[in-house]
Design an enzyme around this catalytic site. Structure first.
Site, PDB file in Angstrom:
ATOM      1  CD  GLU A   1      -0.629 -28.166 -12.937  1.00  0.00           C
ATOM      2  OE1 GLU A   1       0.774 -27.968 -13.704  1.00  0.00           O
ATOM      3  OE2 GLU A   1      -1.545 -28.926 -12.923  1.00  0.00           O
TER       4      GLU A   1
ATOM      5  CB  SER B   1     -51.148  12.720   1.725  1.00  0.00           C
ATOM      6  OG  SER B   1     -51.888  13.117   0.380  1.00  0.00           O
TER       7      SER B   1
END
Lengths: 186, 765
Positions: free
Chosen positions: B185, B459
């Protein structure tokens, strides 16, 4: 209130040593009692040994209850963490001490002394509201260890007093005395 | 003439005016330019120095603690290591690698900073005996007591624009990556002042030769400025701004600072709505590893991606990505930054990317929702999404995976696409949530049934009713006979309620522990009516549930709706012996630089005396041993050391099971979102998921050692009277000391006569 706090300041260090119950000579292990590595030299008997499971045989159609498990030794890992907590607490870093004790409890959750140590650390932080639950939890695991339970009740009496519950404090003190006498009679 | 002078005069006037204008223009423009320059400078410096990025919060699982004696089987250690993306390697000496031979492991941990201290990287040899860690030694240093693995990253909390990054410091970045980037770059990076004319020249030349744009002339500084401060439009003004700001940036900051910012800013991929920025995040996204653990071929690929993360996307276009990566590797070799053989070896490697990018907050969406709920109390959503906080949760990846698999495996069996489910697993000792599954697709972040589905619990309520009864030891013990008889109640609205047993039968008197074990309905209604509504509501509340308002006797059979999470809270109070803790999903929150903001401490409050809870738990073990939960034996062997309760609501609309060992509690719910029938009872549905889960995870057996104040007593089963070991039909049951049944069986009286007779004989002798 101030006076009682002062009194506890004296009581506490002995409390923590006292947690390694009744095995003279008591080593000075610093303020937070660190459970020993192996059961044979253990001043604090793991709860399983103390509260011998009653021979609650299963109802006849069930198989007999499982044989008593061998008392689990406190893992060296939990011991190391308790030591670390002790150092942190002595240095005034109660939060770090509490964090180490919580870690230790994840490793040895049925050790009543670790629960008591956490209660004491919260007391030192003046985080009084958390103390009683932790001390009672310690008691629920302490089995027949009367002196450990007496120390927990003394701690509970102290925070109740600080929090303004006089009657509750007196009841806790009585309980501590009763257990203290029982421990001495042993 | 006159015209010309006129024109000259006019032109003279024009020129004059123009000069004036120019002067005026310069007079204004100079300060304007100056002001503009200052403004640019201000922007450059404030944004660069201030908080540059909104950082998502990182959410971690609980770390695995390894120590001698830990309940952990080898396969689960491996599962945890894999959840951490540890790689299996022959040596196992690089951080983040392990080696397994049979049940022997060599693991090299990663260093990690926890809220309560740092854990160094260590190489460990870990051995197992059965389902326990039997030894742990570090390389050369002998026995190690305790090691904490780094915690698995289980998600992130993102800001609205969803830029995701993991910040890295320049010194943590492998030099080869920096070399590759500069080579690609900006070769003059360390020489130029922000703009590179040789760079532009070289780019132009390269582009002319190629006949198209192959190189950009922008320096790394310019690229950073572009990403940092400017829009992506291509105008000459923007280009000028970029150049000016690049020069300013270079004037203010060192090359190292600029490079580090660039490494963290650069865009490197897209994961749905989430954009991947910086090399730290890219390493995680493409390789599921930290940047400093990457090999040359992986670093080269990351450098290659800068030019076009979507065009070179290694998952979508592997061929393109590979060509460009190899180009980078060749270039590195040419520049002497990687030696020839190494570059060649790297070119021989595959792309090595993980099949799917991890991260995002999608892996455990149900648990993440609980975490966010938890944090809402103390944190603003903005701060969670932008401050880079570290959130330490209680999730146990191996338990979570087991819970997901158990539910999935059972759901496959029933082949009912509408059947949904939820699972919650807790640590009994501190109330921390180990696993949470909110539906049949655990990856789907939709309706979270574990937190939000309020369903009738049937229950599952019964232990609360019996607890209220057993808190009255002068009236109730485990052996107390209860009427299993029909009953009709007339409500205030004039309707009658006639509860029935599940099988429609009645049995006459049954002992309390059997009534609970077999989940008979009629006895519990009788008990509830006898004890009274208020104590039952009080018991429900102390267990940690909000009692329904108003309450009717049908509550004794569970006509009340709660979420699976609330049920877990209730059963946690039972499992922990009567101590209530707020369930925790988060242990601590830490800032990015290691400061602890909040800890969520372990709090226990005594809600019940130990004795009655012990009695209920004893009966709940009976449920699993020979009651409605006995099918658990198919997974866990006969008489497993656990306790629990089944629950089924009207016409099998809800199938529940809540059960626990000494240290682990799980609640399972199955049902349909439209509340339709499932055909599953608690036992045939939820219990099987629960058992499958408990067969897969490591837990400590529930050993019901009687607490202080409890002692065994012999009770005549058919009468509930005090009996003795020598009497037939006697069972030994735990009772509160000092509260035996009021009357004794005649068997004892007979024996007493004989005993007295023998005493009398002794007196004579």
């Amino acid at each position: 209130m101030k006076a009682s706090r002062l009194k506890l300041a004296i009581v506490l260090p002995s409390l923590l040593v006292a947690a390694c119950v009744s095995r003279p000579p008591v080593e000075d292990r610093g303020e937070i009692y660190v459970p020993p590595p192996s059961p044979q030299s253990s001043p604090v008997q793991p709860p399983v040994q103390q509260s011998r499971p009653p021979e609650v045989a299963r109802p006849v159609e069930r198989a007999p209850a499982p044989p008593t498990a061998a008392a689990p030794a406190i893992p060296a890992a939990a011991r190391q963490l308790a030591l670390r907590a002790e150092r942190a607490s002595q240095g005034g870093d109660h939060e770090a001490a509490a964090a180490s004790l919580e870690r230790a409890l994840r490793i040895a959750p049925s050790n009543p002394v670790l629960w008591q140590n956490l209660a004491v650390v919260r007391y030192r932080q003046r985080d009084y509201a958390k103390v009683e639950g932790l001390a009672l939890k310690s008691n629920s695991l302490a089995g027949a260890n009367a002196s450990l339970r007496a120390e927990n009740w003394r701690l509970i009496a102290e925070v109740r007093r600080v929090l303004g519950d006089r009657r509750g404090a007196d009841a806790a003190t009585q309980e501590a005395r009763r257990l203290g006498a029982a421990a001495r009679a042993d | 003439m006159a015209r010309s002078t006129k024109r000259a005069r006019a032109s003279n006037g024009w020129a004059k005016r123009l000069r004036w204008l120019l002067l005026l223009g310069i007079l204004f423009a100079l300060p304007l330019a100056g002001i503009y320059g200052l403004w640019l400078d201000y922007r450059v410096t404030t944004q660069f120095e201030g908080k540059r990025w909104a950082l998502p919060a990182r959410v971690y699982a609980r770390p695995l603690e390894v120590y001698e004696g830990a309940n952990l089987r080898p396969d689960n250690l491996e599962a945890e290591l894999r959840a951490l993306d540890y790689r299996q390697e022959a040596a196992g000496r690089q951080p983040g690698t392990y080696m397994r031979r049979g049940n022997d492991f060599r693991v090299t941990t990663r260093a990690f900073q926890f809220p309560d201290g740092s854990e160094p990287s260590r190489t460990l040899d870990i051995g197992f005996a059965g389902r326990q860690v039997s030894s742990m030694r570090s390389d050369g240093n002998g026995v190690v007591d305790l090691v904490r693995l780094d915690p698995a990253l289980i998600g992130s909390i993102y800001p609205a624009h969803q830029e995701d990054r993991i910040l890295v410091k320049l010194e943590e970045v492998p030099p080869l990556l920096v070399d590759a980037l500069l080579a690609l770059e900006d070769r003059d990076f360390f020489q130029h002042h922000g703009i590179s004319f040789t760079g532009v020249g070289r780019a132009m030349l390269a582009n002319l030769q190629a006949g198209r744009v192959v190189q950009g002339g922008s320096t790394i500084t310019q690229q950073l400025v572009k990403n940092f401060y400017l829009s992506s439009e291509r105008t000459i003004i923007r280009k000028l701004n970029e150049a000016a700001m690049a020069l300013l940036l270079e004037a203010h900051y060192s090359k190292q600072e600029i490079l580090e910012a660039y490494l963290n800013e650069v865009y490197l991929g897209q994961d749905g709505a989430r954009s991947i920025h910086g090399f730290g995040m890219a390493a995680d996204y493409y390789f599921a590893r930290p940047l400093n653990e990457l090999a040359p071929h992986q670093l080269a690929l990351l450098a290659a991606l800068v030019k076009g993360p979507s065009y070179y996307d290694p998952r979508r276009y592997p061929q393109r990505a590979r060509e460009r990566r190899d180009l980078v590797l060749r270039m590195l070799a040419e520049l002497g930054q990687l030696d020839g053989p190494a570059a060649q070896a790297a070119r021989g490697r595959s792309l090595d990317v993980t099949p799917k990018g991890r991260g995002g907050d999608s892996r455990y969406p149900a648990f993440m929702e609980l975490v966010k709920q938890h944090l809402q109390r103390d944190y603003r959503a903005d701060d969670l999404a932008s401050e880079g906080l570290r959130i330490f949760t209680t999730l146990a990846p191996s338990v979570q995976d087991a819970a997901e698999q158990a539910l999935a495996a059972r759901l496959r069996q029933w082949k009912d696409k509408e059947l949904e489910g939820a699972v919650i697993t807790l640590n009994v000792d501190d109330g921390s949530v180990l696993a949470l599954v909110g539906g049949r697709d655990p990856r789907f972040a939709g309706f979270n049934r574990a937190l939000s589905a309020r369903r009738q619990i049937g229950s599952l309520i019964k232990p609360a009713v019996y607890l209220a009864a057993l808190e009255r030891p002068n009236k109730y013990g485990l052996g107390t006979l209860l009427p299993d008889e029909p009953i009709s109640l007339r409500g205030s609205n004039g309707e009658t309620w006639t509860p029935r047993n599940y099988d429609g039968e009645t049995r006459g008197p049954v002992p309390l522990w059997e009534a609970l074990g077999n989940s008979y309905n009629l006895p519990v209604v009788h008990v509830g009516l006898d004890v009274g509504m208020r104590p039952v509501l009080d018991s429900i509340e102390r267990l940690g549930l909000e009692p329904p308002q108003p309450a009717y006797p049908s509550l004794f059979l569970g006509a009340a709706s709660y979420t699976p999470l609330q049920v877990a809270q209730m059963y946690h109070t039972l499992a922990s012996g009567g101590f209530r803790s707020d369930l925790r999903a988060v242990r601590a929150v830490m800032t990015r630089d290691g400061r602890v903001l909040t800890r969520y401490p372990l709090i226990v409050e005594r809600a019940f005396e130990t004795a009655p809870v012990f009695l209920v738990n004893y009966a709940l073990q009976g449920v699993v041993w020979n009651g409605t939960g006995r099918a658990a034996a198919n997974w866990l062997g006969p008489q497993p050391q656990v306790a629990g309760k089944t629950g089924t609501t009207d016409d099998t609309r809800d199938s529940w099971f809540a059960g626990f060992s000494a240290d682990t509690l799980a609640v399972v719910w199955l049902g349909r979102d439209d509340n339709g029938k499932t055909g599953l009872t608690g036992a045939s549905g939820a219990l099987t998921v629960w058992s499958e889960l408990f067969a897969a995870i490591d837990w400590r057996p529930l050993e019901l050692y009687a607490p202080d104040g409890i002692e065994p007593m012999w009770i005549e089963r058919d009468t509930g009277l005090l009996s003795a070991d020598y009497c037939s039909g006697a069972v030994s049951l735990p009772y509160v000391r000092g509260f035996p049944p009021e009357r004794a069986s005649s068997c004892i009286d007979e024996r007493n006569l004989i005993d007295r007779a023998s005493d009398w004989l002794k007196g004579i002798l």
